[in-house]
Structures are given as C-alpha cells and as structure tokens.
Motif scaffolding. Structure first.
Motif, PDB file in Angstrom:
ATOM      1  N   ILE A  28     -11.168  27.209  29.854  1.00  0.00           N
ATOM      2  CA  ILE A  28     -11.889  27.051  31.120  1.00  0.00           C
ATOM      3  C   ILE A  28     -13.346  26.678  30.846  1.00  0.00           C
ATOM      4  O   ILE A  28     -13.917  25.799  31.510  1.00  0.00           O
ATOM      5  CB  ILE A  28     -11.786  28.341  31.962  1.00  0.00           C
TER       6      ILE A  28
ATOM      7  N   ASN B 236      -5.724  35.820  34.727  1.00  0.00           N
ATOM      8  CA  ASN B 236      -6.828  35.789  33.765  1.00  0.00           C
ATOM      9  C   ASN B 236      -7.866  34.765  34.201  1.00  0.00           C
ATOM     10  O   ASN B 236      -9.074  35.008  34.134  1.00  0.00           O
ATOM     11  CB  ASN B 236      -6.332  35.396  32.368  1.00  0.00           C
TER      12      ASN B 236
ATOM     13  N   ASN C 142      -4.695  35.632  24.171  1.00  0.00           N
ATOM     14  CA  ASN C 142      -4.363  34.710  25.263  1.00  0.00           C
ATOM     15  C   ASN C 142      -5.538  34.624  26.231  1.00  0.00           C
ATOM     16  O   ASN C 142      -5.930  33.538  26.668  1.00  0.00           O
ATOM     17  CB  ASN C 142      -3.109  35.198  26.000  1.00  0.00           C
ATOM     18  N   PHE C 143      -6.128  35.768  26.551  1.00  0.00           N
ATOM     19  CA  PHE C 143      -7.286  35.804  27.446  1.00  0.00           C
ATOM     20  C   PHE C 143      -8.448  35.009  26.848  1.00  0.00           C
ATOM     21  O   PHE C 143      -9.118  34.237  27.552  1.00  0.00           O
ATOM     22  CB  PHE C 143      -7.684  37.267  27.698  1.00  0.00           C
TER      23      PHE C 143
ATOM     24  N   LEU D 142       1.318  32.402  24.455  1.00  0.00           N
ATOM     25  CA  LEU D 142       2.394  32.490  25.451  1.00  0.00           C
ATOM     26  C   LEU D 142       3.757  32.387  24.773  1.00  0.00           C
ATOM     27  O   LEU D 142       4.688  33.143  25.086  1.00  0.00           O
ATOM     28  CB  LEU D 142       2.258  31.380  26.499  1.00  0.00           C
TER      29      LEU D 142
ATOM     30  N   ASN E  39      -7.699  31.427  27.197  1.00  0.00           N
ATOM     31  CA  ASN E  39      -7.903  30.984  28.580  1.00  0.00           C
ATOM     32  C   ASN E  39      -9.395  30.745  28.826  1.00  0.00           C
ATOM     33  O   ASN E  39      -9.789  29.748  29.442  1.00  0.00           O
ATOM     34  CB  ASN E  39      -7.423  32.053  29.579  1.00  0.00           C
TER      35      ASN E  39
ATOM     36  N   THR F  30      -3.875  29.417  23.850  1.00  0.00           N
ATOM     37  CA  THR F  30      -3.114  29.916  25.005  1.00  0.00           C
ATOM     38  C   THR F  30      -1.633  29.639  24.818  1.00  0.00           C
ATOM     39  O   THR F  30      -0.789  30.533  24.995  1.00  0.00           O
ATOM     40  CB  THR F  30      -3.607  29.249  26.296  1.00  0.00           C
TER      41      THR F  30
ATOM     42  N   LEU G 213       2.905  33.379  32.538  1.00  0.00           N
ATOM     43  CA  LEU G 213       2.221  32.296  33.250  1.00  0.00           C
ATOM     44  C   LEU G 213       1.411  32.859  34.421  1.00  0.00           C
ATOM     45  O   LEU G 213       0.277  32.447  34.659  1.00  0.00           O
ATOM     46  CB  LEU G 213       3.226  31.259  33.746  1.00  0.00           C
TER      47      LEU G 213
ATOM     48  N   ILE H  66       0.261  35.908  34.596  1.00  0.00           N
ATOM     49  CA  ILE H  66      -0.844  36.647  33.998  1.00  0.00           C
ATOM     50  C   ILE H  66      -1.965  35.688  33.598  1.00  0.00           C
ATOM     51  O   ILE H  66      -3.151  35.975  33.789  1.00  0.00           O
ATOM     52  CB  ILE H  66      -0.346  37.447  32.776  1.00  0.00           C
ATOM     53  N   THR H  67      -1.595  34.535  33.060  1.00  0.00           N
ATOM     54  CA  THR H  67      -2.607  33.549  32.648  1.00  0.00           C
ATOM     55  C   THR H  67      -3.427  33.087  33.849  1.00  0.00           C
ATOM     56  O   THR H  67      -4.652  32.949  33.764  1.00  0.00           O
ATOM     57  CB  THR H  67      -1.933  32.353  31.959  1.00  0.00           C
TER      58      THR H  67
ATOM     59  N   LEU I 203      -2.048  39.502  24.139  1.00  0.00           N
ATOM     60  CA  LEU I 203      -2.616  39.360  25.482  1.00  0.00           C
ATOM     61  C   LEU I 203      -4.126  39.132  25.418  1.00  0.00           C
ATOM     62  O   LEU I 203      -4.684  38.335  26.172  1.00  0.00           O
ATOM     63  CB  LEU I 203      -2.314  40.611  26.315  1.00  0.00           C
TER      64      LEU I 203
END
Lengths: 444, 70
Positions: B19, A428, B11-12, B46, B15, B42, A422, A424-425, B8
C-alpha cells in the motif's frame, strides 16, 4: 449460553427432520431447510442497515450499475469467515469469545471482539437507525393522510423494536421463532417493495449485467477507497459474532453444519446482494440518469420519491425502507446483549435485568431525534474498529486452524483458509490506510 | 500455531509495504519496488498460511471451551 432452552424434544425432532430432508428431492429439501433456517436471516437483517442501504443508494445514484460486482465479491469473501463461525457453533460447541479469552487473551476476546467490535458498534451505529427510521415514518405518514413527526414517532419505533428484542429467547422456542420469523418477513418485504419500485422504474439490462460481471472502479484514490471499504465492510465482527451466538441459541450441533451453511447462502448472501441490487437499480434508473447526487439517506429517499410516480409506489418504497432500520436495531441490540454477557462472563438469562439492560442499551439511539451522534465517540470507535477488526479476524483464523480448539474438526481446506485470509488482507488494508491517513502518508 | 502468527504478521507487513508503494506509484510513479516486494511477501504469506494442518491427530484431545448449554 442459556436462553429459555429450546426443549430437547424439539431439538431431536429438528435433527430428525434434517436427516429426512437429505433423501428428499431438491425442491422439498430447499423448502424444508428454509423453514428451519434463521440465524442467516437474522444476520442479513442486521447487516442491511442504514449504512449499507445509504451506500447502495449513493452507489446507484453516482455510478449507476457499475459497482454491482463489488457486492457479490465482498459478500462472497465474507462467507468463508461465516463458515468458520458455523464450524465453531456446530462442531466446536463452544462460546467463541470465551475461547478467544482462553487462547488469545481477554484484550482480543472480551475487549476487541465483544465490547468494542460488537457492543460499542451496536450502540453508536443505532443512532443512524433511529435517525433513518424516524425520518421515514415522518415522510411516510402524510402519504397515508396523517402527520406523525419524529419528535413523537420515535416512541413507536422504540416500542416495536423493544418488544421484539425482549421477546427473543423467551418462552422456549417460540420467542426465537417470533424474532427469526419477523426478520424473514422483513427481508421478504424489502425484496417485494424494492422489487416493485424497480419494475416501475425499469432496468437497463445491458448495463445491469455489465455492472454485475465487469469489474469497474472510479479512477484514482476514490476507486481504491471504494474497493477496500466495500470489500471489507459487507460482513464484519458483529456479523461473525451474531451468527455464532444465534446458532448457539438454536442449539445447533454437529448435525446442523450443512443447515448452517445453507443459512449463510440463502439467509445471508442472497438477501444481502438482492436487496442491494434492487436499491442500486432503483437509483440507477432515476437519480443517476438525472445527475442528482444527494448525500444522506433521507435526502436520497426524498429526491427519489417524486420520480417513482404513483403514491402506492412511494408508500411501498418507504415501507420496504422502514423495515431496514427496524430489523437492524433488533439485530444489533441482541448482538450487544450477547457480547456484553460474553465479555464479562455472565450467564445469559433473557429474564434477567442484566439481559434487558444490555439488550436495550442501543435504544439510546433515540437521542438521534434531537442530537447528532457525539462526533468524538464516533471517531474513537471508528479508530478502534479500523485498527482492530483485522486482529479479530486473525484470532478466528487461528482458532479455526488450532488442533487444541477443534481437534479433528479444524479446517482441512486450502480454499477455505485462502478465502478467510483474503478477507483478513482487506481488513489489514483498512487498518493500514487509517494509519497512513493519520500520518499524512495517504494519497492527497 | 506460532508459525501462523508470524505468517499473519509478515502478511500485514507485506500489505503495508504494497500500500505504501502504491501510494507513491499513483502519485508520481515512484516506489514500484515497494509494491512488488510487498505484493510478493503478501502472496507468499497467503499461500503458506492457507495450508491446513493435515498432520495426523495423535493424542490431542479437543480442549474444553465451554459447552453449548451451560
């Protein structure tokens, strides 16, 4: 990592004390653990700096008590990564930047984590500590009956901080104990001084508890910015690295992991949130009610002072506030030295010229008395940080879960990993928003 | 480990999509699909990445990373 080593006998005695404390009643166990604690307090003293306190003052002055919930959420998220650092220190018994270099490359280890994420940040951000500290001494001294302008008082600020910085690690355990003790005392001073001011100002308890538990954000992009920046900013790369290496300096081992976690909660989490709450409360009870919105820390302090009433409360506020840049300067300087040594693979020797030069590098901040920080450098470091903090977080998450690194001591907890992810998110999100801003894609 | 690295990265990406979508949604109510897909990616990443490695240790040895007092 070598300092003047903590003697083996001292270490054995400490381990014995920790074992004995396990069977003691809770109050005795608490006080016993508090006596042994240190790195957590070092970290909270480092984190509670000009930027954090300015944000707290602004938050209180602008929003009253409404954003208090953000603090325990942001620091609460931060402790998962701090627990990872405790695992690296106590069970890994390795120097994490060296391990990063080995498994993830020197760009992530030496460059992103050590040189930029810790050392460069320490040098640049110390400008703000000098700026604040010298302003505060200049403002405090007339209340005591004499004048001590910034043009001269920077020498006092430099003298006190340099003495503490260069004492760390020298003469066996006593050098470490001196600095840790000073940090603990300073945290206590902040709590006492700001607490006294808050008692004088008074608390709107209903608004206080509402702000503590009811999530609220300003509407639109300001709210989004505030949430992301606050959530990710409480604990960062420098905090992670500093806690790890100060734990190594204490020769923490397997027997110390519970103590390390205690230190994180009692030494870092609680002081961080409490000091912030006190400052927010003081400004919520004064400037917020009056609708006064200065922007910088000195302006905020100057606007507050007449509203505090008697001189003694004004003096207390300044003293508590002065502890902030002093302790942050000491913490950041030590972090700077540790990071530079790790980046270049130098053996750490606190009696060497290398250590002294590395540790005193952030004292360049004394130039803040006459010159602002070089904007181009701030922008460059800010850009690099925004784009790389999350990558450092990825690296530490991977190390924590890597059986080559930690073996059976790797993370075995779903919740722990989730907490780290969380954070890290959120890191990001900072990187993404930075890029979007540069590309003109962010909310106008 | 490679799976975690990819996780990871995805996930990026999730994100960024969320956004990007949120910007459009706040400004003019558009890009809701970006938000939903980004959030879903995301969340998936996670939940997967949080799983610890519980496989039994066979003959892996903890690697040397530099001692505490060298």
């Amino acid at each position: 990592m070598k300092f003047d080593l903590i003697p083996e006998d001292d270490l054995k005695a400490e381990i014995q004390t920790l074992e004995q404390l396990q069977s003691c009643p809770l109050p005795k166990r608490f006080w016993g653990s508090l006596k042994i604690s240190g790195p957590g307090f070092m970290d909270s003293a480092l984190t509670l700096g000009a930027g954090t306190l300015t944000a707290a003052m602004l938050s209180g002055a602008t929003f009253g008590y409404k954003t208090m919930w953000l603090l325990w959420v942001s620091m609460g998220l931060g402790i998962f990564m701090m627990a990872a650092m405790a695992r690296f220190t106590c069970r890994g018994a390795f120097r994490v930047i060296a391990v990063q270099n080995r498994y993830h490359g020197w760009i992530i280890g030496s460059l992103m984590t050590a040189l930029v994420g810790t050392a460069a940040v320490a040098v640049i951000f110390n400008y703000a500590q000098y700026s604040l500290g010298t302003h505060l001494i200049e403002s405090l001294t007339p209340l005591m009956g004499f004048s001590f302008p910034r043009q001269y008082n920077w020498l006092l600020f430099m003298g006190i901080t340099s003495f503490l910085i260069l004492s760390y690690g020298r003469k066996g355990r006593s050098g470490i104990a001196l600095v840790e003790g000073f940090m603990k005392l300073s945290i206590g001073l902040m709590l006492f001084c700001f607490g006294a001011c808050l008692i004088l100002v008074g608390i709107d308890w209903r608004a206080f508890f509402k702000g503590l538990f009811v999530p609220w954000l300003p509407s639109g992009v300001a709210g989004l910015d505030l949430f992301i920046a606050s959530s990710a900013a409480a604990v960062g790369v420098m905090d992670w690295v500093f806690f790890h290496y100060t734990g190594l300096a204490r020769r923490w081992g397997r027997h110390h992991e519970s103590q390390a976690r205690f230190d994180i909660i009692v030494g870092l989490f609680l002081p961080f949130v409490l000091v912030n709450y006190l400052v927010i409360g003081v400004f919520a009870g004064t400037l917020y009610k009056q609708g006064i919105y200065p922007e910088t820390a000195p302006e905020l302090a100057q606007a507050l002072i007449p509203l505090l009433g008697p001189t003694w409360s004004q003096v207390l506020f300044y003293i508590g506030f002065l502890a902030v840049p002093i302790t942050t300067t000491v913490g950041m300087s030590l972090a700077c030295a540790m990071a530079i040594h790790e980046a270049f693979g130098w053996k750490t020797d606190v009696n060497s010229w290398r250590w002294r030069v590395s540790a005193l590098l952030p004292q360049l901040g004394f130039l803040a008395v006459w010159y602002p920080r070089p904007i181009w450098l701030v922008i460059m470091i800010g850009a690099f940080l925004s784009l790389t903090n999350n990558v450092v977080g990825w690296s530490f998450y991977l190390l924590l879960n890597d059986r080559r690194v930690l073996g059976k001591d790797r993370c075995q907890s779903y919740l722990w990993n989730l907490g780290i992810l969380l954070q890290i998110t959120l890191l990001n999100a900072i990187a993404i928003i930075y890029v979007f801003n540069r590309l003109g894609w962010w909310i106008k | 480990m490679k799976k975690r690295v990819f996780g990871l990265v995805f996930n990026f990406i999730g994100n960024a999509m969320a956004i990007y979508g949120a910007v459009g949604f706040i400004q003019d109510g558009s890009r809701l699909a970006w938000v939903l897909i980004g959030l879903a990616l995301t969340l998936f990443c996670l939940l997967m990445l949080a799983k610890p490695d519980m496989a039994p240790d066979d003959d892996y040895l903890k690697s040397e990373g530099g001692g505490n007092n060298d």
